[in-house]
Design an enzyme around this catalytic site. Structure first.
Site, mmCIF file in Angstrom:
data_model
loop_
_atom_site.group_PDB
_atom_site.id
_atom_site.type_symbol
_atom_site.label_atom_id
_atom_site.label_comp_id
_atom_site.label_asym_id
_atom_site.label_seq_id
_atom_site.Cartn_x
_atom_site.Cartn_y
_atom_site.Cartn_z
ATOM 1 N N GLU A 1 -7.810 -2.312 4.304
ATOM 2 C CA GLU A 1 -7.651 -2.365 2.851
ATOM 3 C C GLU A 1 -6.815 -3.566 2.438
ATOM 4 O OE1 GLU A 1 -7.523 2.322 1.577
ATOM 5 O OE2 GLU A 1 -5.973 1.564 2.936
ATOM 6 N N ARG B 1 -2.124 -1.863 -3.898
ATOM 7 C CA ARG B 1 -3.203 -0.876 -3.931
ATOM 8 C C ARG B 1 -2.789 0.218 -4.907
ATOM 9 N NH1 ARG B 1 -3.518 4.203 -0.545
ATOM 10 N NH2 ARG B 1 -5.527 5.111 -1.116
ATOM 11 N N ASN C 1 0.859 -1.179 0.000
ATOM 12 C CA ASN C 1 0.000 0.000 0.000
ATOM 13 C C ASN C 1 0.895 1.228 0.000
ATOM 14 O OD1 ASN C 1 -1.778 2.113 0.520
ATOM 15 N ND2 ASN C 1 -2.988 0.958 2.008
ATOM 16 N N ARG D 1 -6.041 19.029 2.175
ATOM 17 C CA ARG D 1 -6.807 19.291 0.951
ATOM 18 C C ARG D 1 -8.048 20.099 1.289
ATOM 19 N NH1 ARG D 1 -6.987 13.087 -0.898
ATOM 20 N NH2 ARG D 1 -4.760 12.659 -0.695
ATOM 21 N N HIS E 1 -10.837 5.768 -2.423
ATOM 22 C CA HIS E 1 -10.964 5.000 -1.174
ATOM 23 C C HIS E 1 -11.882 3.797 -1.356
ATOM 24 C CE1 HIS E 1 -9.967 8.954 1.111
ATOM 25 N NE2 HIS E 1 -8.873 8.217 1.026
#
Length: 352
Positions: free
Chosen positions: A335, A46, A7, A196, A135
């Site tokens: 994940e 990922r 990841n 962000r 996501h």
């Protein structure tokens, strides 16, 4: 099948080695540790962006890698890190098959109403403009895990998953599928995040360019790295903001929660109601005050959390108040399990 999950985030490289039953055998801190571990049968990566063509996991070969590199412009912060992860792991394990699993894939089937921007068709077709969402691996896992925790088929539930971390997005999951999400063409759309901005009036950005001469590169840098909680409070760290009582920290929390509550309601509206509200990700799992204050503004949807359960939650937990119309859960982000499952599916189906 033993799977090494890679990841590669915007600022980190997480590795986990899973046995055939998804037991975590090791979480090496660097690639240098891999030769000392049991050899994986496969590697699952990922990948943040799959564009319009990669809508399910795929075995990585030279052609796939070339096409992934062509998508760098769509995710310039993340995609190069993912590609570097492929190169780095291959240098250590050159003979081990690698599979790409995409954060955008779960949202590939968004209904046209949720996926389409109100822009000229000529632009949408020429440039491939649509809402991709991100996501997806986290949202897909959280929805599946919700079904397990509640003893229900996820396809029978209307779930809003709140992936709240440095990056943050929501997903409306109905019938086991993503039907709306808050991130769009890029990961900038939607919620206020650590650095962000989240959604900003495009007219404001045009005004900055036209009247103040702000260059495109500066806009990109500010929107990605100098906005969000950092811009409002001076720090991107939610833990520090929650520990403060000054005006800037208070405003940052109010703006963050205002956007969060409003977009949760939007996700519920996309499904005609809400059965389960799920919190995951670093902030979602470890900030009970954020969960409480989000829920306090959603009572009109039937959301109520139990104060004691909420504060005590560790890992997967039910934090809902008894009798609440909407179930409220915390689900630990995994994940790696979603990537491992996708990797095994691809290689099990591959011709031998």
């Amino acid at each position: 099948m033993r799977v090494l999950v890679v990841n590669a985030g915007s600022s980190s490289l997480k590795l986990s080695l899973l046995d055939a039953d998804d037991t975590v055998l090791a979480t090496p801190g660097s690639l240098e540790e891999l030769p000392d571990l049991p050899a994986p049968d496969a590697i699952g990566h990922r990948i943040v962006h799959g564009g319009r063509e990669f809508i399910e996991p795929v075995l990585i070969d030279d052609e796939v890698e070339r096409r992934l590199r062509a998508l760098v412009d769509l995710a310039p912060l993340h995609q190069p890190k993912s590609l570097h992860g492929i190169d780095a792991v291959r240098a250590v394990l050159p003979e081990t098959p690698e599979v790409a699993c995409f954060d955008t894939a779960f949202h590939a089937g968004l209904p046209p109403a949720a996926a389409t921007y109100a822009l000229p068709a000529s632009w949408r077709e020429k440039y491939g403009l649509r809402r991709f969402g991100f996501h997806g691996l986290s949202h897909a896992y959280a929805a599946r895990r919700t079904g397990e925790l509640l003893g229900a088929d996820p396809a029978t539930l209307r779930i809003v998953v709140c992936h709240l971390g440095a990056g943050a997005s929501l997903c409306a999951v109905a019938g086991g599928r993503s039907v709306d999400t808050t991130m769009g063409f890029t990961p900038l759309e939607g919620l206020v995040m650590a650095t962000r901005s989240g959604s900003v009036d495009p007219g404001l950005l045009l005004w900055l360019q036209q009247h103040e001469g702000v260059a495109i590169d500066e806009l990109a840098e500010v929107l990605e790295h100098e906005s969000g909680l950092l811009a409002l409070s001076g720090t991107p760290d939610m833990r520090q903001i929650l520990a403060r009582e000054d005006a800037d920290a208070t405003l940052a929390l109010e703006v963050y929660l205002h956007r969060l509550r409003g977009l949760i309601a939007q996700m519920a509206a996309a499904m005609g109601g809400l059965d389960v509200l799920v919190f995951t990700g670093g902030v979602g799992e470890h900030a009970p005050e954020i969960r409480r204050r989000a829920a306090d503004g959603l009572a009109f949807l039937g959301v109520r959390v139990d104060a004691g359960r909420n504060v005590a939650a560790r890992g997967d937990a039910d934090i809902g108040a008894p009798g609440a119309a909407v179930r409220s859960l915390v689900v630990a982000a995994r994940e790696d399990l979603e990537v491992a499952a996708g990797t095994r599916a691809v290689l099990s189906a591959a011709p031998r």
